[in-house]
Design a protein around this motif. Structure first.
Motif, PDB file in Angstrom:
ATOM      1  N   VAL A  44       0.870  -1.171   0.000  1.00 17.17           N
ATOM      2  CA  VAL A  44       0.000   0.000   0.000  1.00 17.17           C
ATOM      3  C   VAL A  44       0.907   1.219   0.000  1.00 17.17           C
ATOM      4  CG1 VAL A  44      -1.705   1.328   1.304  1.00 17.17           C
ATOM      5  CG2 VAL A  44      -1.886  -1.167   1.181  1.00 17.17           C
ATOM      6  N   LEU A  45       0.719   2.073  -0.986  1.00 12.89           N
ATOM      7  CA  LEU A  45       1.537   3.267  -1.152  1.00 12.89           C
ATOM      8  C   LEU A  45       0.851   4.445  -0.469  1.00 12.89           C
ATOM      9  CD1 LEU A  45       4.081   4.381  -2.577  1.00 12.89           C
ATOM     10  CD2 LEU A  45       2.670   4.692  -4.620  1.00 12.89           C
ATOM     11  N   LEU A  46       1.562   5.096   0.445  1.00  4.58           N
ATOM     12  CA  LEU A  46       0.991   6.206   1.207  1.00  4.58           C
ATOM     13  C   LEU A  46       1.722   7.517   0.929  1.00  4.58           C
ATOM     14  CD1 LEU A  46       0.478   4.598   4.744  1.00  4.58           C
ATOM     15  CD2 LEU A  46      -1.200   4.853   2.901  1.00  4.58           C
ATOM     16  N   HIS A  47       0.964   8.501   0.508  1.00  5.32           N
ATOM     17  CA  HIS A  47       1.416   9.887   0.344  1.00  5.32           C
ATOM     18  C   HIS A  47       1.155  10.539   1.695  1.00  5.32           C
ATOM     19  CE1 HIS A  47       1.552  13.674  -2.232  1.00  5.32           C
ATOM     20  NE2 HIS A  47       1.040  14.133  -1.117  1.00  5.32           N
ATOM     21  N   VAL A  48       2.215  10.831   2.456  1.00  2.81           N
ATOM     22  CA  VAL A  48       2.039  11.106   3.881  1.00  2.81           C
ATOM     23  C   VAL A  48       2.190  12.574   4.295  1.00  2.81           C
ATOM     24  CG1 VAL A  48       2.652   8.761   4.551  1.00  2.81           C
ATOM     25  CG2 VAL A  48       4.444  10.512   4.407  1.00  2.81           C
ATOM     26  N   VAL A  49       2.274  13.476   3.333  1.00  2.75           N
ATOM     27  CA  VAL A  49       2.428  14.899   3.679  1.00  2.75           C
ATOM     28  C   VAL A  49       1.495  15.746   2.836  1.00  2.75           C
ATOM     29  CG1 VAL A  49       4.830  14.713   4.419  1.00  2.75           C
ATOM     30  CG2 VAL A  49       4.316  15.226   2.036  1.00  2.75           C
ATOM     31  N   GLY A  50       1.394  16.989   3.231  1.00  2.00           N
ATOM     32  CA  GLY A  50       0.670  17.965   2.431  1.00  2.00           C
ATOM     33  C   GLY A  50      -0.829  17.955   2.653  1.00  2.00           C
ATOM     34  N   THR A  51      -1.445  18.893   2.002  1.00  4.97           N
ATOM     35  CA  THR A  51      -2.887  19.066   2.097  1.00  4.97           C
ATOM     36  C   THR A  51      -3.591  18.186   1.074  1.00  4.97           C
ATOM     37  OG1 THR A  51      -2.890  20.828   0.452  1.00  4.97           O
ATOM     38  CG2 THR A  51      -2.553  21.485   2.776  1.00  4.97           C
ATOM     39  N   PRO A  52      -4.884  17.968   1.249  1.00  5.34           N
ATOM     40  CA  PRO A  52      -5.632  17.246   0.216  1.00  5.34           C
ATOM     41  C   PRO A  52      -5.543  17.945  -1.147  1.00  5.34           C
ATOM     42  CG  PRO A  52      -6.904  17.340   2.237  1.00  5.34           C
ATOM     43  CD  PRO A  52      -5.697  18.226   2.440  1.00  5.34           C
ATOM     44  N   VAL A  87       5.938   4.380   2.098  1.00  2.00           N
ATOM     45  CA  VAL A  87       5.609   5.769   2.381  1.00  2.00           C
ATOM     46  C   VAL A  87       6.544   6.695   1.616  1.00  2.00           C
ATOM     47  CG1 VAL A  87       4.648   5.242   4.655  1.00  2.00           C
ATOM     48  CG2 VAL A  87       7.075   5.787   4.461  1.00  2.00           C
ATOM     49  N   TYR A  88       5.998   7.854   1.233  1.00  2.00           N
ATOM     50  CA  TYR A  88       6.843   8.866   0.602  1.00  2.00           C
ATOM     51  C   TYR A  88       6.327  10.245   0.965  1.00  2.00           C
ATOM     52  CZ  TYR A  88       3.326   9.820  -2.997  1.00  2.00           C
ATOM     53  OH  TYR A  88       2.173  10.184  -3.649  1.00  2.00           O
ATOM     54  N   CYS A  89       7.207  11.221   0.808  1.00  2.00           N
ATOM     55  CA  CYS A  89       6.848  12.615   1.055  1.00  2.00           C
ATOM     56  C   CYS A  89       7.369  13.459  -0.096  1.00  2.00           C
ATOM     57  CB  CYS A  89       7.356  13.085   2.421  1.00  2.00           C
ATOM     58  SG  CYS A  89       9.129  12.965   2.662  1.00  2.00           S
ATOM     59  N   ALA A  90       7.619  14.720   0.157  1.00  2.00           N
ATOM     60  CA  ALA A  90       8.001  15.641  -0.910  1.00  2.00           C
ATOM     61  C   ALA A  90       9.358  15.301  -1.523  1.00  2.00           C
ATOM     62  CB  ALA A  90       8.004  17.079  -0.388  1.00  2.00           C
ATOM     63  N   ASP A  98       9.752   9.673   6.938  1.00  2.00           N
ATOM     64  CA  ASP A  98      10.435   9.061   8.086  1.00  2.00           C
ATOM     65  C   ASP A  98       9.504   9.025   9.296  1.00  2.00           C
ATOM     66  OD1 ASP A  98      13.348   8.699   7.170  1.00  2.00           O
ATOM     67  OD2 ASP A  98      12.922  10.778   6.628  1.00  2.00           O
ATOM     68  N   ARG A  99       8.765  10.111   9.500  1.00  2.00           N
ATOM     69  CA  ARG A  99       7.815  10.163  10.615  1.00  2.00           C
ATOM     70  C   ARG A  99       6.728   9.102  10.437  1.00  2.00           C
ATOM     71  NH1 ARG A  99       7.948  14.977  13.715  1.00  2.00           N
ATOM     72  NH2 ARG A  99       9.513  16.429  12.932  1.00  2.00           N
ATOM     73  N   ALA A 100       6.216   8.973   9.212  1.00  2.00           N
ATOM     74  CA  ALA A 100       5.189   7.974   8.935  1.00  2.00           C
ATOM     75  C   ALA A 100       5.731   6.566   9.131  1.00  2.00           C
ATOM     76  CB  ALA A 100       4.662   8.146   7.510  1.00  2.00           C
ATOM     77  N   ALA A 101       6.937   6.320   8.636  1.00  2.00           N
ATOM     78  CA  ALA A 101       7.546   4.999   8.780  1.00  2.00           C
ATOM     79  C   ALA A 101       7.734   4.657  10.251  1.00  2.00           C
ATOM     80  CB  ALA A 101       8.877   4.948   8.034  1.00  2.00           C
ATOM     81  N   LEU A 102       8.160   5.628  11.030  1.00  2.00           N
ATOM     82  CA  LEU A 102       8.341   5.397  12.465  1.00  2.00           C
ATOM     83  C   LEU A 102       7.012   5.072  13.139  1.00  2.00           C
ATOM     84  CD1 LEU A 102      10.199   5.353  14.932  1.00  2.00           C
ATOM     85  CD2 LEU A 102       9.859   7.843  15.109  1.00  2.00           C
ATOM     86  N   ARG A 103       5.965   5.809  12.786  1.00  2.00           N
ATOM     87  CA  ARG A 103       4.640   5.538  13.375  1.00  2.00           C
ATOM     88  C   ARG A 103       4.175   4.131  13.009  1.00  2.00           C
ATOM     89  NH1 ARG A 103       1.879  10.715  14.958  1.00  2.00           N
ATOM     90  NH2 ARG A 103       0.035   9.447  15.306  1.00  2.00           N
ATOM     91  N   LEU A 104       4.333   3.761  11.741  1.00  2.00           N
ATOM     92  CA  LEU A 104       3.924   2.426  11.298  1.00  2.00           C
ATOM     93  C   LEU A 104       4.737   1.346  12.015  1.00  2.00           C
ATOM     94  CD1 LEU A 104       3.422   3.273   7.555  1.00  2.00           C
ATOM     95  CD2 LEU A 104       1.646   2.358   9.074  1.00  2.00           C
ATOM     96  N   ALA A 105       6.033   1.549  12.139  1.00  2.00           N
ATOM     97  CA  ALA A 105       6.880   0.575  12.831  1.00  2.00           C
ATOM     98  C   ALA A 105       6.467   0.439  14.293  1.00  2.00           C
ATOM     99  CB  ALA A 105       8.348   0.973  12.708  1.00  2.00           C
ATOM    100  N   HIS A 106       6.145   1.561  14.941  1.00  2.00           N
ATOM    101  CA  HIS A 106       5.664   1.497  16.332  1.00  2.00           C
ATOM    102  C   HIS A 106       4.371   0.702  16.431  1.00  2.00           C
ATOM    103  CE1 HIS A 106       8.399   3.768  18.798  1.00  2.00           C
ATOM    104  NE2 HIS A 106       8.391   4.794  17.973  1.00  2.00           N
ATOM    105  N   LEU A 107       3.573   0.704  15.373  1.00  2.00           N
ATOM    106  CA  LEU A 107       2.323  -0.055  15.350  1.00  2.00           C
ATOM    107  C   LEU A 107       2.547  -1.511  14.940  1.00  2.00           C
ATOM    108  CD1 LEU A 107      -0.017   2.617  13.725  1.00  2.00           C
ATOM    109  CD2 LEU A 107      -0.010   1.860  16.119  1.00  2.00           C
ATOM    110  N   GLY A 108       3.798  -1.881  14.706  1.00  2.00           N
ATOM    111  CA  GLY A 108       4.120  -3.257  14.321  1.00  2.00           C
ATOM    112  C   GLY A 108       3.841  -3.551  12.864  1.00  2.00           C
ATOM    113  N   ARG A 109       3.770  -2.513  12.033  1.00  2.00           N
ATOM    114  CA  ARG A 109       3.451  -2.689  10.615  1.00  2.00           C
ATOM    115  C   ARG A 109       4.713  -2.725   9.765  1.00  2.00           C
ATOM    116  NH1 ARG A 109      -1.742  -3.152   9.003  1.00  2.00           N
ATOM    117  NH2 ARG A 109      -3.160  -2.705  10.709  1.00  2.00           N
TER     118      ARG A 109
END
Length: 141
Positions: A44-52, A87-90, A98-109
């Motif tokens: 699953v590819l996640l665009h993790v920054v910015g506005t809609p 995950v990717y950002c700008a 990196d923040r998203a990856a860390l959150r996912l890793a903390h969730l065991g993902r």
């Protein structure tokens, strides 16, 4: 002696461990693009920054807009626990992925960071999608 060789190269077992570790937490734009083009999307590819609105203007095809601050156990329950997230950002100047990856890793993902982000995607000459939906990879011209 050059600055390149002033510090000796790592022993092969150390280099193997180092590069295997990096590849276990990173992927690149070219590999993601090839998977999308071939229909081999096992992540699953996640665009993790910015506005809609920024997402709607330009995002990697197939990416879901989910800001890193919105990554919670409740939100991620929509996917099975063994789902690989990319995950990717700008770009290299942004640490949102990196923040998203860390959150996912903390969730065991399982998670990998797409190095380069939007900047890398553009540098590779890969097509972007637009609109509020994940979009599809444009056919090769």
């Amino acid at each position: 002696m050059s600055f390149v060789s002033a510090i000796p190269a790592a022993l092969s077992p150390d280099a193997v461990a180092h590069f295997a570790r990096r590849l276990s937490v990173e992927t690149d734009c070219s590999d993601v693009g090839a998977a999308l083009k071939a229909g081999d999307v096992d992540f699953v590819l996640l665009h993790v920054v910015g506005t809609p609105e920024a997402y709607a203007r330009r995002h990697v095809p197939g990416a879901i807009h989910l800001r890193h601050a919105e990554i919670t156990a409740e939100r991620m329950a929509a996917w099975s626990s063994d789902t690989l997230f990319v995950v990717y950002c700008a770009g290299p100047h942004c640490n949102g992925a990196d923040r998203a990856a860390l959150r996912l890793a903390h969730l065991g993902r399982p998670v990998k960071l797409m190095i380069g982000g939007i900047t890398g995607w553009e540098d590779e000459g890969l097509a972007f999608a637009t609109g509020v939906e994940p979009g599809k990879l444009a056919a090769a011209a």
